[in-house]
Design an enzyme around this catalytic site. Structure first.
Site, mmCIF file in Angstrom:
data_model
loop_
_atom_site.group_PDB
_atom_site.id
_atom_site.type_symbol
_atom_site.label_atom_id
_atom_site.label_comp_id
_atom_site.label_asym_id
_atom_site.label_seq_id
_atom_site.Cartn_x
_atom_site.Cartn_y
_atom_site.Cartn_z
ATOM 1 N N SER A 95 0.831 -1.206 0.000
ATOM 2 C CA SER A 95 0.000 0.000 0.000
ATOM 3 C C SER A 95 0.865 1.255 0.000
ATOM 4 O O SER A 95 0.557 2.231 -0.696
ATOM 5 C CB SER A 95 -0.928 0.016 1.223
ATOM 6 N N SER A 142 -17.652 5.608 -2.080
ATOM 7 C CA SER A 142 -17.907 5.106 -3.425
ATOM 8 C C SER A 142 -18.470 6.181 -4.354
ATOM 9 O O SER A 142 -18.525 5.977 -5.561
ATOM 10 C CB SER A 142 -18.882 3.916 -3.368
ATOM 11 N N PHE A 240 -9.584 9.458 -10.945
ATOM 12 C CA PHE A 240 -9.808 8.115 -11.485
ATOM 13 C C PHE A 240 -8.593 7.613 -12.257
ATOM 14 O O PHE A 240 -8.313 6.409 -12.258
ATOM 15 C CB PHE A 240 -11.045 8.101 -12.380
ATOM 16 N N ALA A 246 -3.460 2.454 -9.330
ATOM 17 C CA ALA A 246 -3.349 1.771 -8.045
ATOM 18 C C ALA A 246 -4.114 0.450 -8.057
ATOM 19 O O ALA A 246 -3.639 -0.563 -7.527
ATOM 20 C CB ALA A 246 -3.867 2.679 -6.936
ATOM 21 N N ASP A 340 -8.057 -22.453 7.638
ATOM 22 C CA ASP A 340 -8.733 -23.706 7.974
ATOM 23 C C ASP A 340 -7.748 -24.880 7.960
ATOM 24 O O ASP A 340 -7.786 -25.736 8.850
ATOM 25 C CB ASP A 340 -9.867 -23.942 6.971
ATOM 26 N N GLY A 343 -5.776 -25.152 11.028
ATOM 27 C CA GLY A 343 -6.518 -25.437 12.249
ATOM 28 C C GLY A 343 -6.405 -24.298 13.245
ATOM 29 O O GLY A 343 -6.326 -23.132 12.882
ATOM 30 N N GLU A 367 -9.970 1.396 -2.917
ATOM 31 C CA GLU A 367 -9.766 1.543 -4.370
ATOM 32 C C GLU A 367 -10.941 0.978 -5.168
ATOM 33 O O GLU A 367 -10.767 0.367 -6.225
ATOM 34 C CB GLU A 367 -8.457 0.855 -4.819
ATOM 35 N N THR A 369 -14.872 -0.744 -4.014
ATOM 36 C CA THR A 369 -15.284 -1.975 -3.344
ATOM 37 C C THR A 369 -15.557 -3.086 -4.358
ATOM 38 O O THR A 369 -15.721 -2.841 -5.561
ATOM 39 C CB THR A 369 -16.559 -1.749 -2.518
ATOM 40 N N PHE A 387 -25.382 2.625 -10.379
ATOM 41 C CA PHE A 387 -25.066 3.160 -9.059
ATOM 42 C C PHE A 387 -25.152 4.683 -9.019
ATOM 43 O O PHE A 387 -24.373 5.350 -8.367
ATOM 44 C CB PHE A 387 -23.685 2.679 -8.576
#
Length: 388
Positions: A95, A142, A240, A246, A340, A343, A367, A369, A387
């Site tokens: 990052s 967003s 943008f 990125a 998993d 364990g 960056e 969602t 959106f």
């Protein structure tokens, strides 16, 4: 844990140039020697290993795909491989590199004046100057076009008022690329840490990206000289253009986290004995490892073609949305499956899996969602904006 030698099931190395392989191997060794031995302690203490910044600058990793101004001028594929190896160490390290190069250096390089380029880029490439990127606001993530941070022309200066949130590097940054509305139009400004009315308090209490600095940026009648506006861009295409760079790096970086989790799960399954034999001998575990290999391999090919299109100028933002969305999604699921396989031991920081899992929860959100990238693709497919 055994030494990491990479994961290349489809012989992707044959598609890379010698320069691309060399920079990947350089960063891989550097991460093994300088990041992995210290990163768990920094994660525990919620501190950023700032001493690594100058080392990244010395290797040419900051703005690695930018040309001129003491930047390395390498291919976008090389930049992607750098991100992959850095995030194999930790998402916070990748990052930092992404914000420095793609979100702060790139807008100056692409949209800045020649004087701005000469003033800032060489120092940023060396790691002498740290940058951050101020777009997201407390109430506008967003929907960046709804931002309320404003700039007012006040004669010889611009005066900024507003706030930004979730800003990587903010508290340690020497300068910030800040997007604000000037006469109702979004413009980019270079704010320096010493400018009056500017503060960058660090955000605390994170369960994710704990080895990364996350900050607010606050502007209270923050006065900056007129020559610090980015002169060659107006509107949302400015931020943008940075975000697409990125996001592209993230598509590669997520693969590094996935590879780290796969490597740990494979080694653990071969050494963990249950019912008198390694758990790697059981069908369920082999099925999980085979699924990880499958998804990482697909993600590698997706990222590589994305990089080649970026290098030859045929890429569109939707290509990057697909790569970022897919590769982060599979990396997070690989981290969960790897936990998993480990364990109960999977929750210990003796292993990198839980740290990568927590980090990837943030990477899936920032960056753009996961859902927003799906809607970007939906718009490309149908021609309908869903959106707004």
């Amino acid at each position: 844990m055994a030494k990491f030698d990479g994961l290349d099931f489809y012989n992707m190395d044959t598609l890379l140039s010698e320069e691309e392989k060399a920079v990947r191997d350089l960063v891989r060794s550097w991460v093994d020697d300088n990041v992995i031995p210290i990163i768990e302690e920094h994660c525990r203490n919620s501190t950023f290993p700032r001493h690594l910044v100058k080392q990244m600058g010395e290797m040419g990793l900051l703005g690695v795909n930018l040309h001129g101004y003491e930047c390395a001028g390498m291919s976008n594929v090389a930049y992607g491989l750098v991100c992959q190896e850095l995030e194999r160490g930790d998402s916070g390290i990748r990052s930092f590199c992404s914000v420095q190069g793609s979100l702060c250096m790139f807008p100056i390089w692409k949209h800045g004046s020649e004087a701005q380029k000469q003033k800032y880029l060489p120092g940023m490439a060396k790691g002498d100057l740290i940058g951050c990127f101020g777009l997201t606001e407390p109430d506008f993530g967003s929907n960046p076009g709804g931002m309320i941070t404003k700039a007012v022309d006040d004669g010889d200066s611009y005066v900024l008022n507003g706030a930004k949130m979730w800003i990587t590097n903010g508290t340690v940054a020497d300068l910030a690329i800040v997007w604000a509305k000037l006469d109702g139009e979004i413009r980019g400004f270079i704010v320096e840490k010493s400018d009056p009315g500017f503060s960058a308090p660090e955000m605390h209490g994170k369960h994710s990206l704990r080895a990364s600095v996350t900050s607010e940026l606050v502007f209270q009648d923050c006065r900056i000289p007129k020559d610090r506006i980015l002169p060659h861009v107006k509107g949302l295409k400015g931020p943008f253009s940075c975000l697409n760079n990125a996001r592209y790096g993230i598509a590669w970086g997520a693969l590094g986290a996935a590879m780290a989790c796969f490597h740990s799960a494979k080694d653990y399954s071969l050494s963990r004995i249950q019912f008198g034999k390694p758990i790697a001998s059981f069908q369920l575990v082999q099925n999980k490892l085979a699924w990880m290999l499958r998804e990482i391999t697909k993600g590698q090919l997706l990222a590589l073609q994305c990089g080649r299109m970026k290098d030859d100028g045929t890429i569109i933002p939707e290509h990057i949305s697909l790569a970022k969305m897919n590769n982060v999604d599979i990396a997070l699921e690989i981290a969960r499956v790897a936990r998993d396989i480990h364990g109960a031991n999977g929750i210990l920081d003796e292993y990198p899996v839980m740290r990568h899992m927590a980090n990837l929860e943030s990477v899936k959100t920032y960056e753009g969602t996961h859902d927003i990238h799906n809607l970007i693709l939906g718009r490309w497919i149908t021609g309908i904006q869903a959106f707004e």
